[in-house]
Structures are given as C-alpha cells and as structure tokens.
Enzyme design. Structure first.
Site, PDB file in Angstrom:
ATOM      1  N   LYS A 100       0.795  -1.135   0.024  1.00  0.00           N
ATOM      2  CA  LYS A 100       0.184  -0.093   0.222  1.00  0.00           C
ATOM      3  C   LYS A 100       0.893   1.285  -0.032  1.00  0.00           C
ATOM      4  O   LYS A 100       1.779   1.319   0.711  1.00  0.00           O
ATOM      5  CB  LYS A 100      -0.904  -0.056   1.170  1.00  0.00           C
ATOM      6  CG  LYS A 100      -2.004   1.258   1.163  1.00  0.00           C
ATOM      7  CD  LYS A 100      -2.933   0.829   2.311  1.00  0.00           C
ATOM      8  CE  LYS A 100      -4.094   2.021   2.452  1.00  0.00           C
ATOM      9  NZ  LYS A 100      -4.756   1.736   3.804  1.00  0.00           N
ATOM     10  N   SER A 109      -9.809   1.676   2.768  1.00  0.00           N
ATOM     11  CA  SER A 109      -8.848   2.464   1.956  1.00  0.00           C
ATOM     12  C   SER A 109      -7.806   1.601   1.193  1.00  0.00           C
ATOM     13  O   SER A 109      -7.370   2.026   0.136  1.00  0.00           O
ATOM     14  CB  SER A 109      -8.346   3.412   2.556  1.00  0.00           C
ATOM     15  OG  SER A 109      -7.237   3.037   3.604  1.00  0.00           O
ATOM     16  N   SER A 122      -9.968  -0.477   6.757  1.00  0.00           N
ATOM     17  CA  SER A 122      -9.577  -0.407   5.503  1.00  0.00           C
ATOM     18  C   SER A 122      -8.632  -1.725   5.153  1.00  0.00           C
ATOM     19  O   SER A 122      -8.349  -1.639   3.951  1.00  0.00           O
ATOM     20  CB  SER A 122      -8.361   0.701   5.725  1.00  0.00           C
ATOM     21  OG  SER A 122      -9.173   1.844   5.342  1.00  0.00           O
TER      22      SER A 122
END
Ligand code: GLN
Length: 488
Positions: free
Chosen positions: A75, A150, A174
């Site tokens: 990420k 997210s 997330s």
C-alpha cells in the site's frame, strides 16, 4: 491451497525460478492494470533484482523461508526507501522517503519481491478508494464497482491475481472491508503487534498494518513475517510471535468446544439480506464443525461510528499538520509570504475528504470543545472496549458481517460522506478496542459479488481467529472462485 506454499514448492524443487515467477506476475500486471488500476507504481527493476537475489540463494543451496521469491504489493502509505510514497495525495506526489518502513524491511529481509505500490484513498481516508487523487481502482469482480477502501488497490491486486499477497493498513476497516468486497482474506492485527514505523500516520491510536492473501494460510504466513517488536515504534508490543500458519487445522475442536458469539447489534437495520443470509449460513457451517454459537449483545457498539469520527479526524488533524510545504512534500509556488504559502500548499495539496477530516478534527480539539468532543469520545471508547471484554469472558471469538453490503457502484456514494462512513459500521469498534479481526469470504450475492464474514478475537488472539477462519475455509469452496479477469 495456499498460493505461497505452492510457489515455495516450485522454488525449492527448481521447477520455476524466482525471476520466472516474478516475470509471470509482472506480465499479469501489465495485462490487467488497464482495467483494474490497483497500482500507483509498478516496480519491475526492484522486483527482478530482489528475485535474482533469491535465485542466487537457492543456487548456493541456502534454505529459503516461505516468503522468499514471493511477489507482493505494498500500500502506498508505507515508506519505501528511494521509491515514491504518495499516500495517493497531491501533497506527497513527489515524496521519496529517505528511509524504509519496518514492515517493508522485514519483508525484504524475508526475501519477498516488491512488484509495486498500490492505490488507496488519500491518506487512507475512505471506503472505496475513490478518494485517491490519482486514479480509481476497479473491483476485479465487476469493473464498474469499487474495490472498497482504503486499501482497495492491495485487495484488488490479490483478487485479480496480480500478486499472491499484499500489505494494507486498517484504521477503521481499511483491510477488512476491501477484503470482503474483493473476495479475499484480510487481517487487522492487535494494535501494537505490527510496527507502525514508516506507515504514514492517519490516526495513530487506531492504525495497524496487516496482510491480504487469497487464502487464510497465505494471510497467516504474511502476518508471521511482519509481526514483532520494534523499538522504533513506542506502541509496539514486546511479545513472542507464534507460528500462525503451523497451527492451522481443518477442524475446530482440538481440546474443548470453541465458543462463538454472534454480535446481535450488527444484524439490524441497514444490513443487506443477502449478506445476513450468507453469514447465518456460515454460522451453521461453524456449528457443524463443532462450535457452540451464542448471541452476544454489545450495546455500545452503535456508538462506534460517531466515536470514531471524532477520534480519527482529531488525530488526523494533528498528524497532517506536518504537511506545510516547508521540509518535504509539495509547496505552493504562487504564495506572497510564509502564511500564504502554508495556506495555499494545503489548499492545493489535500483533496476534499482530507480537508473535511482536518476541519472536523481541528474543531473537536479546539479550546472549549475538547471536553465535549474528544474527551467524551475517549470515554465512550472505553465503554465499547468494556462491551468486548464482557463478550470475551463468555466466548472465544465474535462474528459479524464484515460490511453491511457488497461492493457498490463507483460514484454511488461519493456525494454522501455519511453513507460512505456507514460501510465501516461493523469494523470500526474493533479498531477502537485495539483487537485483532479478519475478513474471510463467505458467499456471493445475486450479482456475483463476494461477501465477507468478520471474525474478531480478544487481544493477541490472532492465532485463534486464523484457526477458525481456516477451518471454515476448508469446509467451504468460496475461496476457490476467482474473477474472470484473474483467469485471462
Ligand atoms: N473508511 C474509514 C475511514 O474513512 C476507515 C479507513 C481506514 O481504516 N484507513 O476513515
């Protein structure tokens, strides 16, 4: 079957080299990215260099661990030395970290091969990855739908088989919510189990880094590699890390009957009936596997969302104060003086959701309001924790749907922030209490979109939730389905 074990077998039997495996995944990324857009940046040179190092080890007859030569996506809110780390924000568009996060360092030490950095909601604020300043990621199961957020890029990358495992972060859901939306496994560890050093801070008392995998065993292997004490993170727990993957077994009753609590409050209004039915079916399966099921009430659970939307923005407003255009990150060029430069840099650099959070947080922390909002929210947080404590005095794990719905269409909720916030109704209380939880696939809706079940454990009970998820996974076939794009 565990993809990591399969790849590891190929490596040690010399059926395929790490370079060959890496090239195969890089090709898939090339092929699928125009449609899925999971990656903000693909890093083929780094990947091939890391793969070559693993091949050299194998050639030298050295033993390699389960992550060696395994392609992984990271990420883009994890600092990677020399590789741009943007948090999907204009303000960090050209930021190149001068240091490595502990998690990526541990992965590299284990021989993992970084294929790229994945898309996210700007600064991890969002539930659909639509808040990225750079691109919208598609859900591999239906390209018109969101992958969740997210960590949407990391979840989509695994679902599209662009890489077997990936790293996400979870402040209010997330990892788990995108895992549910994309039909993969995602785990948020106990607060403090995985180092936050080098994770760009959103809400420091809630943020945790965790694994995504196509199967429970893959997630367990990845967790094992990233967990552990780190003196560079003052909230890091100094505890021994068990071998999570080794203890996984297909049944549920080693010594005594496992007690599962179903969280009553997560089965109310707002829950899609198809999700409800899928989780109820999953509970029946767990019962058949030998678990005892009871309904547990967590009455303060419903305050989770309002509590989170005070605490998380408050911490975010403080954490994001550092983006002032002075030491790093973007700087507005058209300013007349210093104060003007601060204002313009932040006005140009942050997107609307980030600004909304900064405004909420600054207000909640301001003189005269602090007691009424932030302090009160912290008190409610303690009550939510108490509900969990009471529940865990009676049962071993708690179960709920991961999200109230399956993946929605892109654009469907972008004009209604509160509707978007509701996606995290079931995951947020877990972060407020600092507990570990995972999402495991438990079905599909009429449109063929995946459904996730959340399994929550008491503090440091990662092993137990993985065991329950593994037994469930072995008894079902959901994880064997893959989206069409992953077969192309
Ligand atoms: N969707 C939640 C939010 O927008 C949680 C995000 C996260 O866990 N990083 O804050």
């Amino acid at each position: 079957m565990s993809q990591l074990r399969e790849l590891h077998q190929q490596l040690i039997s010399k059926e395929r080299s790490a370079v060959e495996i890496t090239q195969d995944y890089l090709e898939r990324i090339d092929q699928r990215e125009p449609q899925v857009r999971s990656f903000l940046r693909v890093t083929p040179e780094i990947a091939l260099e890391q793969a070559r190092a693993v091949d050299a080890k194998i050639a030298a007859g050295d033993a390699i661990g389960p992550l060696a030569g395994i392609p992984i996506a990271i990420k883009d809110n994890m600092c990677t030395k020399g590789v741009p780390t943007t948090c999907a924000s204009r303000i960090l568009e050209n930021f190149v970290p001068p240091y490595e996060s502990t998690v990526t360092q541990k992965l590299f030490d284990a021989g993992a091969v970084m294929v790229g950095k994945t898309n996210l909601d700007e600064f991890a604020m969002g539930s659909s990855t639509e808040n990225s300043a750079f691109q919208v990621t598609a859900n591999p199961w239906d390209l018109e739908r969101v992958p969740g957020g997210s960590s949407g890029g990391s979840a989509a990358a695994v679902a599209a088989a662009e890489c077997p495992i990936s790293i996400g972060s979870d402040t209010g859901g997330s990892i788990r919510q995108p895992a549910a939306f994309c039909g993969v496994v995602g785990l948020k560890p106990t607060y403090g189990l995985v180092s936050r050093y080098g994770l760009v801070a959103f809400a420091s008392s809630l943020d945790q880094v965790g694994p995504f995998g196509a199967t429970v065993e893959d997630a367990a292997l990845l967790l094992e590699a990233i967990a552990g004490y780190d003196p560079k993170d003052s909230t890091s727990l100094n505890v021994a890390i068990p071998s999570y993957a080794k203890s996984l077994r297909p049944d549920l009753k080693p010594k005594r009957q496992l007690k599962i609590g179903v969280i009553k409050e997560t089965f109310g209004a707002g829950l899609d009936s198809v999700v409800e039915t899928a989780v109820e079916k999953a509970l029946e399966t767990l019962q058949e596997l030998g678990a005892e099921i009871q309904v547990i009430s967590c009455p303060r659970f419903r305050y989770g969302l309002p509590t989170y939307y005070i605490i998380a923005p408050s911490e975010a407003s403080a954490n994001l104060a550092r983006y002032d255009g002075v030491k790093f990150g973007a700087r507005a060029e058209d300013a007349d003086n210093l104060i003007d430069m601060y204002g313009k840099t932040r006005a140009q650099g942050f997107g609307p959701e980030v600004k909304r959070r900064i405004a909420i947080g600054t207000y909640a922390l301001s003189a005269g309001y602090y007691d009424a909002y932030y302090l009160r929210a912290q008190q409610v947080r303690t009550l939510i924790k108490e509900d969990f404590e009471k529940a865990f005095a009676r049962v071993d794990v708690l179960i709920s749907p991961t999200a109230p719905t399956t993946a929605f269409k892109a654009g469907e909720k972008t004009d209604d922030p509160v509707a978007m916030y509701l996606s995290d109704l079931m995951t947020i209380p877990v972060n407020l209490a600092g507990l570990p939880a995972l999402s495991v696939p438990c079905g599909y809706d009429e449109a063929g979109m995946p459904i996730g079940m959340q399994i929550v454990g008491n503090v440091l009970q990662e092993q137990r939730i993985l065991e329950v998820a593994y037994a469930y996974e072995q008894a079902t076939q959901w994880h064997q389905r893959v989206p069409a794009i992953a077969r192309s």
